[in-house]
Design a protein around this motif. Structure first.
Motif, PDB file in Angstrom:
ATOM      1  N   ILE A   6      17.626  31.056  32.133  1.00 48.90           N
ATOM      2  CA  ILE A   6      18.770  31.547  31.780  1.00 48.90           C
ATOM      3  C   ILE A   6      18.930  32.824  31.968  1.00 48.90           C
ATOM      4  CG2 ILE A   6      20.718  31.629  30.016  1.00 48.90           C
ATOM      5  CD1 ILE A   6      19.936  29.043  28.901  1.00 48.90           C
ATOM      6  N   ILE A   7      19.707  33.337  32.675  1.00 47.73           N
ATOM      7  CA  ILE A   7      19.722  35.036  33.045  1.00 47.73           C
ATOM      8  C   ILE A   7      21.031  35.655  32.217  1.00 47.73           C
ATOM      9  CG2 ILE A   7      20.332  36.830  34.648  1.00 47.73           C
ATOM     10  CD1 ILE A   7      19.343  34.576  36.824  1.00 47.73           C
ATOM     11  N   LEU A   8      20.464  36.376  31.383  1.00 47.93           N
ATOM     12  CA  LEU A   8      21.500  36.995  30.460  1.00 47.93           C
ATOM     13  C   LEU A   8      21.504  38.778  30.749  1.00 47.93           C
ATOM     14  CD1 LEU A   8      20.191  35.758  27.017  1.00 47.93           C
ATOM     15  CD2 LEU A   8      21.798  34.918  28.433  1.00 47.93           C
ATOM     16  N   THR A   9      22.488  39.234  30.235  1.00 47.87           N
ATOM     17  CA  THR A   9      22.467  40.892  30.373  1.00 47.87           C
ATOM     18  C   THR A   9      23.378  41.290  28.922  1.00 47.87           C
ATOM     19  OG1 THR A   9      25.373  40.448  31.066  1.00 47.87           O
ATOM     20  CG2 THR A   9      23.554  40.684  32.830  1.00 47.87           C
ATOM     21  N   ASP A  10      23.259  42.532  28.874  1.00 44.72           N
ATOM     22  CA  ASP A  10      23.929  43.190  27.648  1.00 44.72           C
ATOM     23  C   ASP A  10      25.136  42.561  27.560  1.00 44.72           C
ATOM     24  OD1 ASP A  10      22.131  44.237  25.947  1.00 44.72           O
ATOM     25  OD2 ASP A  10      21.892  45.911  27.191  1.00 44.72           O
ATOM     26  N   GLY A  11      25.930  42.130  26.598  1.00 45.99           N
ATOM     27  CA  GLY A  11      27.269  41.685  26.444  1.00 45.99           C
ATOM     28  C   GLY A  11      27.365  40.298  26.833  1.00 45.99           C
ATOM     29  N   TYR A  12      26.232  39.452  26.952  1.00 53.16           N
ATOM     30  CA  TYR A  12      26.340  38.057  27.602  1.00 53.16           C
ATOM     31  C   TYR A  12      27.196  37.336  26.603  1.00 53.16           C
ATOM     32  CZ  TYR A  12      22.829  36.707  23.925  1.00 53.16           C
ATOM     33  OH  TYR A  12      22.108  36.272  22.943  1.00 53.16           O
ATOM     34  N   SER A  13      28.109  36.269  27.185  1.00 56.90           N
ATOM     35  CA  SER A  13      28.746  35.547  26.478  1.00 56.90           C
ATOM     36  C   SER A  13      28.018  34.229  25.756  1.00 56.90           C
ATOM     37  CB  SER A  13      29.980  34.849  27.089  1.00 56.90           C
ATOM     38  OG  SER A  13      30.922  35.924  27.757  1.00 56.90           O
ATOM     39  N   ASP A  14      27.764  34.508  24.555  1.00 54.12           N
ATOM     40  CA  ASP A  14      26.728  33.556  23.827  1.00 54.12           C
ATOM     41  C   ASP A  14      27.321  32.180  23.845  1.00 54.12           C
ATOM     42  OD1 ASP A  14      28.608  34.275  21.889  1.00 54.12           O
ATOM     43  OD2 ASP A  14      27.097  35.531  20.692  1.00 54.12           O
ATOM     44  N   TRP A  15      28.478  31.816  23.618  1.00 61.04           N
ATOM     45  CA  TRP A  15      28.897  30.583  23.611  1.00 61.04           C
ATOM     46  C   TRP A  15      28.890  29.844  24.690  1.00 61.04           C
ATOM     47  CZ3 TRP A  15      32.139  34.829  24.127  1.00 61.04           C
ATOM     48  CH2 TRP A  15      32.884  34.981  25.039  1.00 61.04           C
ATOM     49  N   GLU A  16      28.720  30.624  25.819  1.00 58.01           N
ATOM     50  CA  GLU A  16      28.834  29.843  27.169  1.00 58.01           C
ATOM     51  C   GLU A  16      27.312  28.978  27.274  1.00 58.01           C
ATOM     52  OE1 GLU A  16      31.887  32.724  29.428  1.00 58.01           O
ATOM     53  OE2 GLU A  16      29.825  32.749  29.949  1.00 58.01           O
ATOM     54  N   ILE A  17      26.343  29.220  26.899  1.00 55.62           N
ATOM     55  CA  ILE A  17      25.287  28.786  27.046  1.00 55.62           C
ATOM     56  C   ILE A  17      24.471  28.204  25.391  1.00 55.62           C
ATOM     57  CG2 ILE A  17      24.516  30.004  28.974  1.00 55.62           C
ATOM     58  CD1 ILE A  17      22.659  31.395  25.971  1.00 55.62           C
ATOM     59  N   ALA A  18      25.381  28.205  24.647  1.00 56.50           N
ATOM     60  CA  ALA A  18      24.995  27.648  23.076  1.00 56.50           C
ATOM     61  C   ALA A  18      24.649  26.208  23.309  1.00 56.50           C
ATOM     62  CB  ALA A  18      25.837  28.056  22.462  1.00 56.50           C
ATOM     63  N   PRO A  19      25.653  25.379  24.112  1.00 54.16           N
ATOM     64  CA  PRO A  19      25.276  23.873  23.857  1.00 54.16           C
ATOM     65  C   PRO A  19      24.064  23.492  24.771  1.00 54.16           C
ATOM     66  CG  PRO A  19      27.629  24.211  24.027  1.00 54.16           C
ATOM     67  CD  PRO A  19      27.032  25.561  24.188  1.00 54.16           C
ATOM     68  N   LEU A  20      24.031  24.291  26.022  1.00 56.31           N
ATOM     69  CA  LEU A  20      22.703  24.125  26.865  1.00 56.31           C
ATOM     70  C   LEU A  20      21.759  24.506  26.270  1.00 56.31           C
ATOM     71  CD1 LEU A  20      21.358  23.669  29.509  1.00 56.31           C
ATOM     72  CD2 LEU A  20      22.080  26.040  30.290  1.00 56.31           C
ATOM     73  N   ALA A  21      21.406  25.867  25.835  1.00 58.75           N
ATOM     74  CA  ALA A  21      20.183  26.178  25.150  1.00 58.75           C
ATOM     75  C   ALA A  21      19.679  25.495  23.900  1.00 58.75           C
ATOM     76  CB  ALA A  21      20.303  27.780  25.002  1.00 58.75           C
ATOM     77  N   GLY A  22      20.681  25.450  22.808  1.00 57.02           N
ATOM     78  CA  GLY A  22      20.678  24.968  21.660  1.00 57.02           C
ATOM     79  C   GLY A  22      20.323  23.489  21.601  1.00 57.02           C
ATOM     80  N   ALA A  23      21.370  22.736  22.211  1.00 55.33           N
ATOM     81  CA  ALA A  23      21.321  21.418  22.067  1.00 55.33           C
ATOM     82  C   ALA A  23      20.157  20.876  23.232  1.00 55.33           C
ATOM     83  CB  ALA A  23      22.428  20.641  22.258  1.00 55.33           C
ATOM     84  N   GLY A  24      20.166  21.467  24.348  1.00 59.34           N
ATOM     85  CA  GLY A  24      19.023  21.127  25.500  1.00 59.34           C
ATOM     86  C   GLY A  24      17.505  21.203  24.737  1.00 59.34           C
ATOM     87  N   ARG A  25      17.413  22.335  24.006  1.00 60.05           N
ATOM     88  CA  ARG A  25      15.714  22.522  23.485  1.00 60.05           C
ATOM     89  C   ARG A  25      15.747  21.554  22.234  1.00 60.05           C
ATOM     90  NH1 ARG A  25      14.050  28.263  22.874  1.00 60.05           N
ATOM     91  NH2 ARG A  25      13.196  27.771  24.986  1.00 60.05           N
ATOM     92  N   ALA A  26      16.754  21.490  21.461  1.00 57.19           N
ATOM     93  CA  ALA A  26      16.559  20.896  19.956  1.00 57.19           C
ATOM     94  C   ALA A  26      16.280  19.579  20.145  1.00 57.19           C
ATOM     95  CB  ALA A  26      17.695  21.387  19.393  1.00 57.19           C
TER      96      ALA A  26
END
Length: 187
Positions: A6-26
């Protein structure tokens, strides 16, 4: 399952990847890696810091995800076009949500595939390189066409589904995220 970068920048929109990163890993044990154009610390638009990201290099396998954020919309947007094209050439699926779709448009990756974003005027207004208007699909869910996945900002659940399925999670398992997060919209 293949790794997901997942490529991030300063000011990234955290809600857009939350289900992917959080639920995907957990829930599914997805191998989630966080990268940024130069590596190092980044902070989301909401102030959520990530203390260290790897410097972006095209992975040999997996899914490369460009998270949205205002950094992609300005004149000083990072140019990751070569890394995105090389990732695609290596066989990776390349995905983007919201402002991240501008990075794909700048790389020419949306010119020949069906795709979506934040509205029909969004990409032409922000990317001088964009030549994909005839392939634009105006829809509220994520869209996959071959090795490219795109989504508008309010579609993190269908985006997570498409990315996890592309990484090799069985579709019925990946659909659980979309179905679970969609329950609040049922009457």
């Amino acid at each position: 399952m293949k790794p997901i970068t997942i490529i991030l920048t300063d000011g990234y929109s955290d809600w857009e990847i939350a289900p992917l990163a959080g639920a995907g890993r957990a829930f599914f044990g997805a191998d989630i890696r966080f990268a940024s154009p130069r590596g190092g610390a980044v902070t989301s638009v909401a102030g959520l810091p990530i203390s260290d990201t790897i410097a972006l290099t095209p992975p040999d396998d997996g899914v490369v995800v460009v998270c949205g954020g205002s950094a992609w919309e300005g004149a000083t947007a990072p140019d990751i076009s070569d890394a995105l094209r090389q990732s695609l050439e290596k066989g990776c699926v390349v995905a983007a949500i919201c402002g991240g779709t501008v990075a794909l448009a700048n790389a020419g990756l949306l010119d020949q595939v069906r795709h979506t974003s934040n509205g029909a005027d969004y990409l032409p207004g922000l990317s001088k390189a964009y030549r994909g208007t005839s392939n634009y699909v105006d829809q509220p869910q994520a869209l996959r066409d071959g090795q490219i996945i795109t989504a508008p900002a309010p579609a993190p659940a269908s985006f997570a589904f498409e990315v996890l399925a592309a990484a090799g999670l069985p579709e019925d398992a990946a659909r659980q995220i979309k179905d679970m997060l969609g329950q609040e919209h049922q009457r």
